[in-house]
Design an enzyme around this catalytic site. Structure first.
Site, PDB file in Angstrom:
ATOM      1  N   CYS A   1      60.187   8.256  -8.130  1.00 28.03           N
ATOM      2  CA  CYS A   1      59.513   8.205  -6.825  1.00 28.03           C
ATOM      3  C   CYS A   1      59.188   9.583  -6.255  1.00 28.03           C
ATOM      4  O   CYS A   1      58.453   9.688  -5.272  1.00 28.03           O
ATOM      5  CB  CYS A   1      60.368   7.443  -5.820  1.00 28.03           C
TER       6      CYS A   1
ATOM      7  N   HIS B   1      53.976   1.897  -1.249  1.00 27.24           N
ATOM      8  CA  HIS B   1      54.736   2.896  -1.992  1.00 27.24           C
ATOM      9  C   HIS B   1      54.340   2.865  -3.470  1.00 27.24           C
ATOM     10  O   HIS B   1      55.022   2.243  -4.290  1.00 27.24           O
ATOM     11  CB  HIS B   1      56.222   2.612  -1.815  1.00 27.24           C
TER      12      HIS B   1
END
Length: 383
Positions: A92, A336
């Site tokens: 991430c 995301h």
């Protein structure tokens, strides 16, 4: 020094919906092309990179098809055979880590114009199967056997419990993120950073939320827990990229110089904690207190994680620091796209600071937590 002189992103789509048929290169290529045009095309004038060739493309990506996504995307963007490309996997934090790596090449003098960012197409990511097994596996391990390796939802629950972040605050933060994103879109604050892709010019996910509605949602990952589908970010598709040049070639073009960057490790059982030591290291290296930072963008993977981190850093996004920390919403509202999100927050900083005309010397901070127990952070200064 290395300076970000352009930043763009796609609208962000929820996986399986807006961009369900767009592969990573088809998401990344339009953004790369737009950023290159910003600094080398007709609109660049005599500014940074005018007439210069891109020397490399560095893209973060987590779940893509392999084959060096950055190189494939560079070719798809029309950059030509001479531009190489390297793909970075810090999960991430990949998009932000890619920007830090590109900045190192520029700062060292090895390159004069590098495009960096990240891309993720969860919709088209291949299913992977181990030899001899019939079923694909959900994800690769973040740690070896013998170390904690929680999925991100249970990890957010553990962090919330460890740091005392209650459900009501998580829901309040999620409501704030969506409301802020809707307000920013209505005010046109996303327009200059967004490159329309796939027939979309706006992020797909932001919507009005009510605390009473969120309060009725069941726990999503742990029975009786506090993390729900409403206060967690969705799986998403999208891309973001920036252009980085040395300051002596900026030629007066406004931008953000990288003051300091850091990637750190932390307990893999509490991966959401990673931004805390990463930010502390960056601020210490720069000799700056957090009070001096005018703009903070944190990848909002989970409301629990954002609040645990901001509490530890002495920030109050639900109160006094509401205009500093993600005031236009974040991943909870926008989405995301894992490999891209770390670059999306830099694009957001660029809009909030450079496009908004913040005075030279204004500081901005970008940070992300990473599965497996990592934190990535970068401190920028308007020039």
């Amino acid at each position: 020094m290395a300076v970000v002189v352009a930043a763009r992103r796609t609208p962000i789509g929820t996986a399986g919906h807006a961009y369900k048929e767009l592969t990573v290169d088809r998401l990344a290529a339009p953004v790369i092309a737009a950023v290159v045009n910003d600094v080398t095309g007709a609109g660049a004038g005599v500014g940074a990179g005018a007439g210069r060739a891109v020397e490399d493309v560095v893209l973060g990506n987590c779940m893509g098809p392999g084959g060096n996504v950055a190189r494939v995307s560079a070719l798809a963007a029309g950059l030509g055979h001479a531009v190489p490309g390297v793909t970075v996997d810090r999960q991430c934090g990949s998009g932000l880590a890619a920007i830090l790596l590109a900045a190192q090449a520029v700062r060292s003098g090895d390159a004069d114009l590098v495009i960096a960012g990240g891309v993720e197409s969860a919709s088209t990511a291949p299913l992977r199967t181990r030899r001899g097994e019939a079923e694909p596996y959900a994800r690769a391990p973040f740690t070896p056997i013998g170390h904690a390796d929680p999925d991100m939802g249970p990890a957010a629950e553990a962090l919330a419990a460890s740091c005392g972040v209650v459900r009501e605050r998580q829901d309040a933060y999620a409501c704030r993120s969506h409301a802020a994103a809707l307000a920013a879109r209505a005010a046109g604050r996303f327009e200059e950073e967004i490159v329309p892709v796939g027939g979309r010019a706006d992020d797909q996910r932001p919507r009005p939320l009510r605390a009473s509605s969120l309060a009725r949602l069941p726990a999503a990952f742990v029975a009786g827990g506090t993390v729900t589908a409403g206060n967690a970010s969705p799986v998403s598709d999208g891309a973001a990229a920036v252009a980085i040049v040395p300051d002596h070639l900026r030629a007066g073009l406004p931008g953000m110089r990288l003051v300091a960057g850091s990637v750190v490790g932390c307990d893999p059982g509490l991966p959401g904690w990673g931004p805390v030591p990463a930010v502390r290291r960056v601020l210490a290296r720069a000799g700056v207190e957090v009070e001096r930072v005018a703009a903070v963008e944190i990848v909002e993977a989970f409301a629990a994680q954002v609040l645990a981190v901001t509490d530890a850093l002495g920030l109050d996004p639900l109160g006094a620091d509401g205009e500093r920390v993600c005031p236009d919403g974040g991943a909870l509202a926008l989405g995301h796209p894992w490999g891209a999100s770390g670059a999306v927050v830099v694009a957001r900083l660029f809009t909030r600071l450079v496009r908004a005309g913040a005075p030279p010397g204004t500081l901005g901070l970008a940070t992300a937590a990473v599965g497996g127990g990592l934190g990535v952070a970068a401190l920028f200064e308007v020039v």
